[in-house]
Design a protein around this motif. Structure first.
Motif, short mmCIF file in Angstrom:
data_model
loop_
_atom_site.label_atom_id
_atom_site.label_comp_id
_atom_site.label_asym_id
_atom_site.label_seq_id
_atom_site.Cartn_x
_atom_site.Cartn_y
_atom_site.Cartn_z
N GLU A 107 0.83 -1.21 0.00
CA GLU A 107 0.00 0.00 0.00
C GLU A 107 0.87 1.26 0.00
OE1 GLU A 107 -2.67 -0.28 3.30
OE2 GLU A 107 -3.87 -1.87 2.38
N LEU A 108 1.93 1.21 0.81
CA LEU A 108 2.85 2.36 0.84
C LEU A 108 3.54 2.56 -0.51
CD1 LEU A 108 4.48 1.85 4.36
CD2 LEU A 108 3.00 3.74 3.68
N LEU A 109 4.00 1.41 -1.09
CA LEU A 109 4.68 1.49 -2.39
C LEU A 109 3.74 1.97 -3.49
CD1 LEU A 109 6.79 -1.79 -2.28
CD2 LEU A 109 7.69 0.54 -2.31
N SER A 110 2.47 1.51 -3.40
CA SER A 110 1.48 1.90 -4.40
C SER A 110 1.24 3.40 -4.36
CB SER A 110 0.17 1.14 -4.16
OG SER A 110 -0.81 1.53 -5.06
N LYS A 111 1.11 3.94 -3.14
CA LYS A 111 0.89 5.38 -3.02
C LYS A 111 2.10 6.17 -3.53
CE LYS A 111 -2.41 5.05 0.78
NZ LYS A 111 -2.67 5.28 2.21
N LYS A 112 3.28 5.64 -3.25
CA LYS A 112 4.50 6.29 -3.72
C LYS A 112 4.57 6.27 -5.26
CE LYS A 112 9.53 6.00 -3.51
NZ LYS A 112 10.68 5.18 -3.12
N LYS A 113 4.18 5.10 -5.82
CA LYS A 113 4.21 4.95 -7.27
C LYS A 113 3.21 5.90 -7.94
CE LYS A 113 4.06 1.42 -10.87
NZ LYS A 113 3.77 0.00 -11.18
N ASP A 114 2.02 6.02 -7.33
CA ASP A 114 1.00 6.93 -7.88
C ASP A 114 1.51 8.37 -7.92
OD1 ASP A 114 -0.77 4.92 -8.27
OD2 ASP A 114 -1.89 5.24 -6.41
N LEU A 115 2.18 8.77 -6.84
CA LEU A 115 2.72 10.12 -6.79
C LEU A 115 3.79 10.33 -7.88
CD1 LEU A 115 3.04 10.64 -2.93
CD2 LEU A 115 1.53 11.90 -4.46
N GLU A 116 4.65 9.30 -8.05
CA GLU A 116 5.71 9.40 -9.06
C GLU A 116 5.12 9.47 -10.47
OE1 GLU A 116 8.07 6.01 -8.25
OE2 GLU A 116 9.28 6.99 -6.70
N GLU A 117 4.06 8.65 -10.72
CA GLU A 117 3.42 8.66 -12.03
C GLU A 117 2.78 10.01 -12.33
OE1 GLU A 117 0.75 5.37 -12.05
OE2 GLU A 117 2.33 3.89 -12.47
N LYS A 118 2.11 10.58 -11.31
CA LYS A 118 1.47 11.88 -11.50
C LYS A 118 2.52 12.96 -11.77
CE LYS A 118 -2.66 10.83 -8.81
NZ LYS A 118 -3.37 11.00 -7.53
N GLN A 119 3.64 12.86 -11.04
CA GLN A 119 4.71 13.83 -11.27
C GLN A 119 5.27 13.70 -12.69
OE1 GLN A 119 7.95 13.51 -8.53
NE2 GLN A 119 9.08 15.24 -9.38
N HIS A 120 5.45 12.44 -13.13
CA HIS A 120 5.96 12.19 -14.48
C HIS A 120 4.99 12.73 -15.53
CE1 HIS A 120 8.06 10.21 -17.72
NE2 HIS A 120 6.92 9.62 -18.10
N TYR A 121 3.67 12.51 -15.28
CA TYR A 121 2.64 12.98 -16.21
C TYR A 121 2.67 14.51 -16.31
CZ TYR A 121 -2.01 13.92 -18.12
OH TYR A 121 -3.04 14.38 -18.87
#
Length: 689
Positions: A438-452
């Motif tokens: 869950e922690l990794l998923s939230k971190k990944k979502d933030l990274e994807e949004k930043q990349h977008y």
């Protein structure tokens, strides 16, 4: 029974002489060039050791590459590598050297000496922990038995090789073995059994995924289909094989393919076409040393020439085939060539020579007929014995398995208990893992949004850059002219003189805006691809009409070589943009009085479309930047035309969205050729539509 070994010193002198003598010959063959370069580097090294296994391996690989090209080089290199391998007791080197020496004698037609050397390699591989080498030596030995006419031993060896290859999952060698077995059955004219093994080979080649293996099999199948008089199947297979060997420049296989294509035309009764393809093969045979392959070629050329009533030419080819066949004791070749020579001499009323060739033909034909019957029986007997032994081993194995079942049941009970314990431990671990996920998923979502967001920012910057640089300039110039005209500082006549240039600028602005809209839409994830049955020729004609004014202004000839009924499965709007960009680019970089050709090659599953010009061309560095997504590489055209550097990036995106690929071939001063593929509108797609 094999070449005398050179001493270490003598061998070195021979190798150096060989490298110096053949250096210019090898300049056309990159693989041999690479090996020669590697050997030269090793010899120049300060710590060079003649007995280094790396150096020995290089000699072995170079000898292998010389087969069918320079047999004397094979002999020198193989004997040197064998001598060095024996001095340092390098078993792998000895096995591979014996295989190369056996290949030398095989190509010379000295079957007994070839068998001796292949057998030495096989014996050494027994005590050497390398199944691949054991299988390779078995394949070579069995193939030589088939050349000798001992088909029973050949089949027995192939079956043993299959056992080892299947156990070790050696897929490539399995493909080779099964294809060799198919060839054994072809010599017996047992086409059903041969095709059974060819189909096994095709399935194996699909797993391997190497187009060269597939092309080799299809060329052999083409020859078999020609012998079966299934000429359409034969032509399809050989036409699929030839482009692969032409692209990879595999001369020995290409010579064989051309000879097979000649055979197909000969059986169709098209003797002039047969001779055309035979001559293509003959030219390639001048670069290789393959006597067995050359015999079939010469006999084919003799038969085609005879059919065209060119008796003197036919006799020359038939006599050459006869002489080579006698030299290497190739009975099938003697039979075919003596029959042709009998017919030619009889036609010329040279009855004494005709009778002598008829007797040779009859003797050889009877010998082969008796031999073939015995070979067929031996092959059947060997296969039956092999199947019986295999079945016996299976039964014994089943008995052993039955004894082990009790132990297996006990083991299963213990395993179940252990499994329950593991489940309890794992349950606790999974709780922790779930929290971590869950922690990794939230971190990944933030990274994807930043990349977008970063990508959106880059898109915005690029749009503003193009608008500011490539659109503001022409628009500003237009405004300036209008202001001068309005204020009376420019006459109507002077203003009208600028109209052609203004039209070109406005067309450029329109074209750039169109590209920007599509590119911007695709970057914002708003672009969708809607494939349909599309007439390619109609789109090309429409774009050529739109761009004809630009072409006329530079006196450039636009040529459309696309067939009117060429239909593809694609999004017509996106194909329209691709064609327009490629044609516009070609016009931009083609000088006055140039030529641009657009055409399409319809293949089995897709259509390969090309746009060729004879313009400025590009360097390797420029080609490397063309299709990069974030590149903004702009080059001025032959008449200082401007561009955004966006068109080719857009083309790449749209080609890939339509299940295709795009590439370019170019050289400075020699023009450029852009290619892309699109699926053809097959019946499957039409039904889907």
């Amino acid at each position: 029974m094999f070449l005398p070994f050179y001493s270490s010193k003598g061998g070195i002198i021979c190798i150096v002489a060989l490298l110096l003598f053949t250096n210019s010959v090898f300049s056309q063959t990159s693989k041999r060039d690479s090996l020669l370069f590697e050997i030269n580097l090793q010899r120049k090294a300060k710590d060079f050791n003649l007995k280094d296994t790396v150096y020995i391996n290089s000699l072995i690989h170079l000898a292998f590459e010389f087969r069918y090209h320079n047999l004397d080089s094979v002999a020198v290199l193989s004997n040197e590598s064998l001598s060095l391998s024996e001095e340092v007791d390098f078993t792998k080197g000895k096995i591979e050297s014996y295989i190369n020496i056996g290949g030398f004698y095989s190509d010379k037609g000295k079957v007994d000496k070839a068998i001796f050397n292949f057998n030495r390699a096989y014996e050494l591989s027994h005590n050497f922990n390398n199944p691949k080498l054991k299988v390779e030596s078995l394949i070579e030995l069995s193939t030589e038995y088939s050349h000798q006419g001992n088909y029973a031993l050949a089949l027995e060896g192939y079956l043993e090789a299959i056992e080892i290859a299947e156990e070790m999952n050696l897929t490539i060698l399995l493909s080779i073995i099964n294809e060799n077995i198919a060839d054994l059955y072809l010599t017996q004219k047992d086409y059903d059994e041969a095709m059974f093994f060819f189909k096994k080979v095709k399935r194996l080649n699909e797993d391997i995924g190497d187009p060269i293996f597939t092309a080799e099999t299809m060329s052999n199948m083409a020859s078999a289909y020609a012998d079966m008089n299934e000429l359409e199947h034969a032509m399809f297979n050989i036409n699929q094989s030839i482009p692969v060997f032409e692209e990879k420049r595999i001369i020995d296989w290409l010579a064989y393919c051309y000879e097979v294509k000649g055979k197909i035309y000969l059986k169709k009764g098209k003797n002039k076409w047969a001779l055309y393809w035979y001559r293509q093969s003959e030219m390639l045979h001048e670069q290789i040393q393959d006597n067995r392959g050359k015999i079939a070629l010469l006999n084919g050329m003799a038969e085609a020439s005879l059919n065209l009533k060119k008796d003197s030419i036919s006799e020359v080819y038939a006599q050459k085939a006869f002489d080579i066949s006698k030299k290497i004791d190739f009975k099938e070749g003697i039979e075919d060539s003596s029959k042709l020579l009998y017919q030619l001499n009889k036609k010329q009323n040279n009855f004494q020579k005709a009778l002598s060739y008829l007797e040779i033909y009859k003797t050889m034909s009877d010998s082969l007929a008796l031999s073939d019957n015995q070979k067929a029986l031996n092959m059947l007997k060997t296969k039956m014995e092999y199947d019986q032994q295999k079945q016996q081993l299976i039964l014994e194995n089943e008995k052993a398995l039955a004894k082990q079942k009790t132990y297996i049941y006990i083991f299963i009970v213990i395993l179940v208990i252990f499994f329950v314990i593991v489940l309890i431990v794992r349950r606790n671990e999974q709780i922790h893992k779930k929290l971590n996920k869950e922690l990794l998923s939230k971190k990944k979502d933030l990274e994807e949004k930043q990349h977008y967001l970063n990508e959106l920012n880059q898109t915005k910057n690029k749009l503003f850059s193009i608008i500011g640089h490539d659109l503001r300039g022409p628009i500003g110039a237009f405004q300036g002219l209008l202001k001068l005209f309005k204020e009376g500082e420019m006459t109507k006549k002077e203003f009208l003189n600028f109209v052609p240039k203004l039209k070109v600028d406005i067309d450029t602005i329109s074209f750039t805006l169109n590209n920007l809209l599509f590119w911007g839409q695709s970057q914002m994830n708003g672009s969708t691809t809607t494939p349909a049955v599309t007439n390619l020729n109609a789109i090309v004609e429409e774009n050529m009409s739109l761009l004809s004014e630009i072409a006329d202004s530079k006196s450039i000839t636009l040529m459309n070589r696309i067939e009117p009924d060429c239909q593809i499965w694609s999004d017509p709007n996106q194909i329209d943009i691709i064609i327009r960009n490629l044609l516009s680019n070609a016009l931009k970089f083609t000088p006055n009085n140039g030529q641009i050709i657009i055409g399409a090659i319809q293949k089995l599953k897709n259509c390969e479309i090309y746009v060729k010009d004879n313009g400025m061309g590009m360097s390797e560095e420029t080609m490397g930047k063309l299709f990069q997504k974030d590149a903004n590489h702009t080059t001025y055209g032959t008449n200082d035309e401007k561009g955004t550097g966006l068109g080719l990036s857009l083309c790449k995106e749209m080609v890939e969205k339509n299940q295709g690929k795009i590439w370019v071939n170019s050289a400075l001063g020699h023009g450029s050729s852009f290619y892309f593929t699109i699926p053809r509108a097959t019946e499957h797609y039409k039904r889907s539509a």
